[in-house]
Motif scaffolding. Structure first.
Motif, PDB file in Angstrom:
ATOM      1  N   PHE A 188      -8.155   3.350  33.652  1.00 25.92           N
ATOM      2  CA  PHE A 188      -8.930   4.591  33.508  1.00 25.92           C
ATOM      3  C   PHE A 188      -9.341   4.754  32.051  1.00 25.92           C
ATOM      4  O   PHE A 188      -8.530   4.545  31.141  1.00 25.92           O
ATOM      5  CB  PHE A 188      -8.103   5.799  33.963  1.00 25.92           C
ATOM      6  CG  PHE A 188      -8.818   7.115  33.796  1.00 25.92           C
ATOM      7  CD1 PHE A 188      -9.742   7.538  34.731  1.00 25.92           C
ATOM      8  CD2 PHE A 188      -8.566   7.924  32.692  1.00 25.92           C
ATOM      9  CE1 PHE A 188     -10.415   8.748  34.573  1.00 25.92           C
ATOM     10  CE2 PHE A 188      -9.225   9.139  32.535  1.00 25.92           C
ATOM     11  CZ  PHE A 188     -10.148   9.548  33.477  1.00 25.92           C
ATOM     12  N   THR A 189     -10.594   5.108  31.828  1.00 24.76           N
ATOM     13  CA  THR A 189     -11.087   5.345  30.475  1.00 24.76           C
ATOM     14  C   THR A 189     -10.986   6.828  30.137  1.00 24.76           C
ATOM     15  O   THR A 189     -11.571   7.668  30.838  1.00 24.76           O
ATOM     16  CB  THR A 189     -12.559   4.902  30.340  1.00 24.76           C
ATOM     17  OG1 THR A 189     -12.647   3.499  30.614  1.00 24.76           O
ATOM     18  CG2 THR A 189     -13.086   5.176  28.936  1.00 24.76           C
ATOM     19  N   SER A 217      -6.090  13.130  28.973  1.00 27.00           N
ATOM     20  CA  SER A 217      -7.075  12.540  29.870  1.00 27.00           C
ATOM     21  C   SER A 217      -6.475  11.361  30.637  1.00 27.00           C
ATOM     22  O   SER A 217      -6.667  11.229  31.850  1.00 27.00           O
ATOM     23  CB  SER A 217      -8.297  12.086  29.072  1.00 27.00           C
ATOM     24  OG  SER A 217      -9.260  11.483  29.898  1.00 27.00           O
ATOM     25  N   LEU A 218      -5.723  10.503  29.934  1.00 27.51           N
ATOM     26  CA  LEU A 218      -5.077   9.366  30.600  1.00 27.51           C
ATOM     27  C   LEU A 218      -4.041   9.832  31.614  1.00 27.51           C
ATOM     28  O   LEU A 218      -3.926   9.273  32.706  1.00 27.51           O
ATOM     29  CB  LEU A 218      -4.405   8.471  29.554  1.00 27.51           C
ATOM     30  CG  LEU A 218      -5.338   7.650  28.645  1.00 27.51           C
ATOM     31  CD1 LEU A 218      -4.528   6.953  27.560  1.00 27.51           C
ATOM     32  CD2 LEU A 218      -6.139   6.634  29.458  1.00 27.51           C
ATOM     33  N   LYS A 219      -3.300  10.867  31.258  1.00 30.17           N
ATOM     34  CA  LYS A 219      -2.257  11.379  32.143  1.00 30.17           C
ATOM     35  C   LYS A 219      -2.845  11.958  33.429  1.00 30.17           C
ATOM     36  O   LYS A 219      -2.331  11.735  34.529  1.00 30.17           O
ATOM     37  CB  LYS A 219      -1.439  12.448  31.414  1.00 30.17           C
ATOM     38  CG  LYS A 219      -0.429  13.202  32.280  1.00 30.17           C
ATOM     39  CD  LYS A 219       0.687  12.306  32.774  1.00 30.17           C
ATOM     40  CE  LYS A 219       1.711  13.104  33.585  1.00 30.17           C
ATOM     41  NZ  LYS A 219       2.787  12.232  34.112  1.00 30.17           N
ATOM     42  N   THR A 220      -3.927  12.727  33.302  1.00 31.42           N
ATOM     43  CA  THR A 220      -4.492  13.445  34.446  1.00 31.42           C
ATOM     44  C   THR A 220      -5.624  12.697  35.134  1.00 31.42           C
ATOM     45  O   THR A 220      -6.106  13.142  36.180  1.00 31.42           O
ATOM     46  CB  THR A 220      -5.026  14.816  34.002  1.00 31.42           C
ATOM     47  OG1 THR A 220      -6.055  14.619  33.022  1.00 31.42           O
ATOM     48  CG2 THR A 220      -3.925  15.681  33.403  1.00 31.42           C
ATOM     49  N   HIS A 221      -6.054  11.567  34.533  1.00 29.81           N
ATOM     50  CA  HIS A 221      -7.209  10.829  35.058  1.00 29.81           C
ATOM     51  C   HIS A 221      -8.412  11.775  35.203  1.00 29.81           C
ATOM     52  O   HIS A 221      -9.114  11.765  36.230  1.00 29.81           O
ATOM     53  CB  HIS A 221      -6.885  10.156  36.398  1.00 29.81           C
ATOM     54  CG  HIS A 221      -6.173   8.851  36.232  1.00 29.81           C
ATOM     55  ND1 HIS A 221      -6.322   7.801  37.104  1.00 29.81           N
ATOM     56  CD2 HIS A 221      -5.307   8.421  35.279  1.00 29.81           C
ATOM     57  CE1 HIS A 221      -5.578   6.778  36.690  1.00 29.81           C
ATOM     58  NE2 HIS A 221      -4.952   7.142  35.592  1.00 29.81           N
ATOM     59  N   ILE A 235      -6.962   6.186  20.132  1.00 32.10           N
ATOM     60  CA  ILE A 235      -6.426   5.705  21.407  1.00 32.10           C
ATOM     61  C   ILE A 235      -7.424   4.674  21.931  1.00 32.10           C
ATOM     62  O   ILE A 235      -8.569   5.012  22.258  1.00 32.10           O
ATOM     63  CB  ILE A 235      -6.254   6.855  22.414  1.00 32.10           C
ATOM     64  CG1 ILE A 235      -5.283   7.908  21.867  1.00 32.10           C
ATOM     65  CG2 ILE A 235      -5.776   6.324  23.761  1.00 32.10           C
ATOM     66  CD1 ILE A 235      -3.889   7.409  21.590  1.00 32.10           C
ATOM     67  N   VAL A 236      -7.020   3.419  21.958  1.00 32.29           N
ATOM     68  CA  VAL A 236      -7.924   2.307  22.260  1.00 32.29           C
ATOM     69  C   VAL A 236      -8.639   2.535  23.595  1.00 32.29           C
ATOM     70  O   VAL A 236      -8.003   2.789  24.624  1.00 32.29           O
ATOM     71  CB  VAL A 236      -7.162   0.968  22.285  1.00 32.29           C
ATOM     72  CG1 VAL A 236      -8.100  -0.168  22.704  1.00 32.29           C
ATOM     73  CG2 VAL A 236      -6.555   0.682  20.920  1.00 32.29           C
ATOM     74  N   GLY A 237      -9.970   2.478  23.549  1.00 36.29           N
ATOM     75  CA  GLY A 237     -10.779   2.619  24.760  1.00 36.29           C
ATOM     76  C   GLY A 237     -11.220   4.034  25.067  1.00 36.29           C
ATOM     77  O   GLY A 237     -12.112   4.243  25.898  1.00 36.29           O
TER      78      GLY A 237
END
Length: 558
Positions: A125-126, A53-57, A153-155
């Protein structure tokens, strides 16, 4: 990744130690194993989903399910931003995470991968993960492990979407990332409104009286039967009777379900001679596969199977008809000839491929596996793919849908109610009814029912589109399955030398003979497929090719 994040990961990982000797591999079905050993895997896939999710926003999905497996088995699949399968690029990392022997090794793998992939931890980004599970008793505890992984994973935020079919979760992920509403009620509303639209557009001359009003569905004692009970209460124009919902005490996938029906070609539990001639359908355990059947009139347990090849053919006939209507109007400037493609694997019955080509359709083969079929279908304006086992869908390109919307608007203003306008509206309705993320037995079932009414066909008319060639599948035990190297969508053996030539010699002895071999993805066996004009020839060809594989590579056939 700062010190607090590393500490959080390490502390959480210590709560989910992997079983000794655990070795898993992420494939088409994700990870799959007995539920009792999957706690650590679920935790780690929660981490992977958050990183993705963080990688792809984007919003990512995590589904706890295992298709046609027995009730004690379970598994986990990751849904990518488009709603489809996890990127193949990330599959090796998922294997490494699942198989890391201790928390320290796990943390090191994550730190290295985050650096390599340049995954941002800047708080801009969350990470959001949608989680779903099916009706297996183990689902609740496995879901908690997955949530812990996400939250390590924090947040990162884990959204529990409840008990769902696998395709529902994939649909929700796709919808969320397109900026659309994505609850279960939104899923039901989109399917039902699109179905109603298609029903309203049925031609007046359609012979509706030839179609049995009632459809009887085998729910495989799984989540699909439960969801179909919800859908049927909102339907009009179609009466559905659901058997094997799981509430009757039946066991998930035991003597029921699409996989059982398609492979054994006998009635599922709860069906018999009293259902002879009635249109029946069977879902698999997590409702991503669909097959139809009718109980043979001269038997209490034999069936006339209508498999994924014939579902594909029905969809292709209907879509080709609508395109022909639209393309028959070449006046004006806003015209476009859509490229329609049909995608199969070598396991598709040769009679179905011949039928589709006879219709003038472009038919291509890919290697076995949904990821190959889906990627190839996405190359067309409209791409249809199905495996014989009943898993498949229809993909519409964004470019073509934009054109179709504009064409429908144009036609509505100048020729409301014309056949051209109706054809455009039907195609738009199909694009909303079918689940474009993955194969979906519920959406597929509603589309089949709408098209049968449009065509005025009974299940028997449908089944007579073509006659399947008799086919056989065998397995041959081998010392090293990787010794078999194939090409041309797994239809030709490149190695070992001489094997393909020997297979060709056996094929030449049969009328309409066809055979291929391919290494299994999970077992040390080579799979043999053969078909021919008669049952006897198909059996003989399969046995002859199995003997050749055994002679070249094997340690005995099964």
């Amino acid at each position: 990744m700062d010190v607090m994040q590393r500490s959080n990961l390490l502390e959480s990982a210590c709560l989910f130690p992997p079983p000794l000797g655990l070795k898993l591999s992420y494939g088409t079905a994700g990870f799959r194993a007995d539920a009792s050993i999957l706690q650590s895997t679920m935790f780690r896939m929660g981490i992977l989903a958050a990183l993705r999710s963080l990688k792809t926003h984007s919003v990512i999905g995590l589904m706890i399910t295992a298709s046609h497996n027995k009730v004690s088995d379970n598994g986990v699949k990751i849904a990518d931003p488009c709603g489809g399968m996890l990127s193949q690029h990330w599959e090796p990392f998922s294997d490494q995470l699942a198989n890391a022997p201790d928390p320290q090794t796990l943390l090191l793998l994550i730190v290295e991968f985050v650096k390599k992939e340049n995954i941002p931890f800047d708080g801009a980004f969350t990470a959001e993960i949608l989680l779903g599970r099916d009706t297996r008793p183990s689902g609740e505890s496995l879901l908690e492990a997955a949530k812990q992984g996400v939250r390590s994973i924090v947040g990162a935020v884990a959204h529990d979407m409840g008990i769902l079919t696998t395709p529902q979760l994939h649909w929700m992920v796709r919808a969320r990332n397109k900026g659309l509403k994505a609850t279960e009620s939104d899923y039901f509303e989109q399917l039902l409104s699109s179905f109603r639209c298609l029903m309203d557009l049925i031609p007046n001359e359609s012979k509706m009286d030839e179609i049995e009003d009632k459809l009887i569905v085998d729910g495989a004692n799984g989540v699909g039967g439960e969801k179909l009970e919800v859908i049927k209460k909102m339907l009009s124009g179609l009466v559905i009777e659901v058997h094997n919902t799981g509430k009757e005490g039946g066991i998930l996938n035991e003597g029921v379900g699409a996989d059982f029906v398609q492979k054994e070609k006998v009635v599922p539990h709860g069906f018999g001679s009293n259902h002879a001639g009635i249109r029946c359908a069977s879902l698999d355990g997590d409702a991503d596969r669909l097959v139809y059947f009718s109980v043979a009139s001269n038997s209490s347990n034999k069936i006339d199977l209508v498999d994924g090849d014939k579902i594909l053919s029905l969809f292709a006939v209907f879509i080709k008809e609508q395109l022909s209507i639209l393309e028959g109007d070449m006046k004006g400037n806003n015209n476009y000839k859509a490229r329609l493609g049909v995608v199969q694997t070598a396991y598709a019955n040769g009679a179905s491929t011949d039928y589709l080509k006879h219709l003038g359709l472009e038919v291509v083969l890919t290697p076995t596996g949904v990821k190959y079929l889906h990627a190839r279908a996405a190359q067309y304006d409209i791409g249809i793919y199905f495996e014989a086992n009943g898993h498949g869908t229809i993909l519409f390109s964004e470019h073509y849908l934009s054109w179709l919307e504009a064409k429908h608007t144009e036609l509505s203003s100048i020729s409301q109610g014309s056949e051209l306008q109706k054809a455009a509206l039907r195609l738009l309705a199909v694009s909303k009814l079918i689940n474009q993320a993955v194969g979906d037995a519920l959406s597929g079932l509603l589309l089949v029912e709408a098209i049968l009414r449009h065509m005025g066909w009974s299940i028997h008319n449908w089944n007579e589109l073509y006659q399947d060639l008799p086919s056989r599948q065998l397995k041959v035990k081998v010392a090293d399955r990787t010794a078999v190297v194939t090409a041309n969508a797994e239809t030709v053996v490149m190695s070992p030398p001489g094997l393909q030539e020997a297979i060709n010699s056996e094929i030449a002895k049969c009328i309409k003979g066809r055979s291929f071999v391919r290494p299994s993805g999970t077992e040390d066996v080579v799979r043999v497929y053969a078909e021919a004009s008669t049952e006897e020839e198909a059996d003989s060809l399969a046995n002859s090719v199995a003997e050749l594989v055994d002679r070249f590579l094997g340690v005995g056939s099964t």
